[in-house]
Scaffold this motif. Sequence first.
Motif: not given
Length: 253
Positions: A90-91, A54-59
């Motif tokens: 979220d994809e 999490t943070g700048n990128t969520t995966s």
Amino acid sequence: MKAFNKLSAVLLLSAGAFCHQAFADNTVFTSMDDPSTAKKPFEGSASAGYLAQTGNTTSSALSAATSMTWYRTNTAWSLWGNAANNSSNDERSSETYNIGGRSRYNLNSADYLFGQASWLSDRFNGYDSRDVLTAGYGRQLLSGPVHSLRAEFGPGVRYDDFHDGGHETKALGYGAVSYQWQLTDTTKFIQGVSVLSSFGEDTTVNSETGLQVAINEHFALKMAYNVTWNNNPPESAPDRTDTKTTIQLTYAM
């Protein structure tokens, strides 16, 4: 702590089975150990892993796998299955499911016959389903304890159901090589390569390079680098090469 949270928060959980003499990656080389040397009539494993950022990128990434093998004096049967899903912002970015079965019959101490069937669903690489059926001959070239090398080959058939529409059935040739080097009492180097080729029209090569380290009697750590190459991929997934790096903690049942 805030800066760390902005970069990532990672959780990795996995469990499985570890055996000093067993190697059967379900996507690379599914040859089983010699049933005449099996120490018990049944071996099973289960694993699950989860990675989140999490943070700048969520995966996130979620994986699970299981395998079961039954041994007799000269024969062995195995079933396996695995699944993996990855998402970014979220994809969904990948989604793979694989199940299969295999049998082995020893002709003598070095030669054996095998048969295997598998089903793969990997829509992000262009396949709603890919069914493969192969059979053939294998030989144990080196039997250790330091070095182990075996190879096998045979004919087969494959049915492809493409994600962008259409399907086809092809005859193919199958070949694979598995090498293990016991570096120390607790550390093993692993290299497996398999090839599925429809005689020049479509060839898929799978490779795994790994290091397996026993932590104690029950726990081990496996680090692996996997490469899949297809010279003629589906139009919906034009890249020829996919790679994957994994670190897995295993627990012996």
